[in-house]
Design an enzyme around this catalytic site. Structure first.
Site, PDB file in Angstrom:
ATOM      1  N   ASP A  26       0.715  -1.204   0.051  1.00  0.00           N
ATOM      2  CA  ASP A  26      -0.068   0.035  -0.138  1.00  0.00           C
ATOM      3  C   ASP A  26       0.903   1.137  -0.004  1.00  0.00           C
ATOM      4  O   ASP A  26       1.858   1.263   0.700  1.00  0.00           O
ATOM      5  CB  ASP A  26      -1.200   0.028   1.273  1.00  0.00           C
ATOM      6  N   ASN A  74     -10.901  -2.444  -5.592  1.00  0.00           N
ATOM      7  CA  ASN A  74     -10.447  -1.471  -6.335  1.00  0.00           C
ATOM      8  C   ASN A  74     -11.017  -1.134  -7.470  1.00  0.00           C
ATOM      9  O   ASN A  74     -10.525  -0.116  -8.334  1.00  0.00           O
ATOM     10  CB  ASN A  74      -8.939  -1.926  -6.603  1.00  0.00           C
TER      11      ASN A  74
END
Ligand code: IPE
Ligand code: IPE
Ligand code: MG
Length: 248
Positions: A26, A74
């Protein structure tokens, strides 16, 4: 073959190594934005980090490495970013598959993947087929992956077996369930790493991480190094895992 930095690897006690490490990669977007770059530049930089970490995992003879590349959530991102990521996956596989194969990596994909373009699905299948008999690190790429989605798909598979009379509801055990997960045949996650300072699991490996040790760092994924990866492994070696048993 990928060369190893013996000095770095020597920091890890082989007897205290995790079998399965999972990483939530991330912070690509934030890495880029503080540098005045587009988020896409962060994703491109993140691919370089992935290559370095996979190399380190190969040299450490880690059994399994699972990375979170694209979550079922996502798809909510702007179409341009989703499209960029899809092209990045294709370029990565196209460019890296032979080198991974030469290093005895066995790649596998966790997740749905059927909503990817036919060309990307074909490349995924080719890469999996190319490396299917390799005996080195089990490299799992979670793409269009969600832990809840995986549990639902697994439940559906078992429900179909019950419906066909092959299995009774009472026979469903943790073992039977695990055998139908995307990670069937692999050890549970021992260590879960998340970069960029977020302290959450974001729907990753909900079943497999039931007893995982967690390791968080403020470092964004493009800045994450093999040295810091080793830091996490060394720290893991100091943990006292109890699995519900009493402390002393
Ligand atoms: C992780 O970086 C990569 C993917 C989720 C594909 P992000 O894109 O989430 O970066 P941040 O969290 O916005 O900085
Ligand atoms: C998790 O990161 C997914 C991947 C790293 C692929 P996100 O950036 O999507 O997670 P949230 O939205 O911050 O929880
Ligand atoms: Mg993020």
């Amino acid at each position: 073959m990928w060369e190893s930095d013996g000095g770095l690897l020597a920091r890890v006690d082989k007897n205290k190594m995790p079998r399965h490490v999972a990483i939530i990669m991330d912070g690509n977007g934030r890495w880029a934005s503080v540098r005045g770059l587009l988020r896409s530049a962060g994703h491109t930089a993140g691919v370089k980090t992935l290559k370095n970490i996979l190399k380190t995992a190969v040299n450490l003879k880690l059994e399994a490495l699972t990375v979170y590349a694209f979550s079922t959530e996502n798809w909510k991102r702007p179409p341009g970013e989703v499209d960029f990521l899809m092209h990045l996956f294709s370029d990565y596989l196209e460019r890296e598959k032979l080198e991974m194969h030469e290093n005895n990596v066995r790649i596998k994909f966790l997740g749905r993947t059927e909503d990817f373009s036919p060309a990307l699905q074909k490349l995924i299948q080719e890469s999996v087929d190319l490396m299917k008999n390799n005996t080195g690190v089990k490299f799992n790429v979670a793409a269009d992956y969600g832990g809840q989605d995986e549990i639902i798909r697994t439940t559906q598979k078992l429900a179909r077996r019950v419906q066909s009379g092959e299995l009774s509801p009472e026979e469903i055990s943790a073992q039977i369930f695990e055998n139908e997960l995307d990670t069937a045949g692999q050890p549970p996650v021992d260590l879960m790493i998340r970069t960029s300072g977020e302290l959450r699991v974001s729907n990753f490996l909900l079943w497999q991480a039931a007893y995982a040790e967690f390791w968080f760092t403020e470092t964004t994924w493009p800045e994450f190094t093999p040295e810091e990866f080793i830091d996490a492994l060394v720290d893991f070696g100091k943990r006292n895992r109890r699995f519900g048993a009493s402390a002393v």
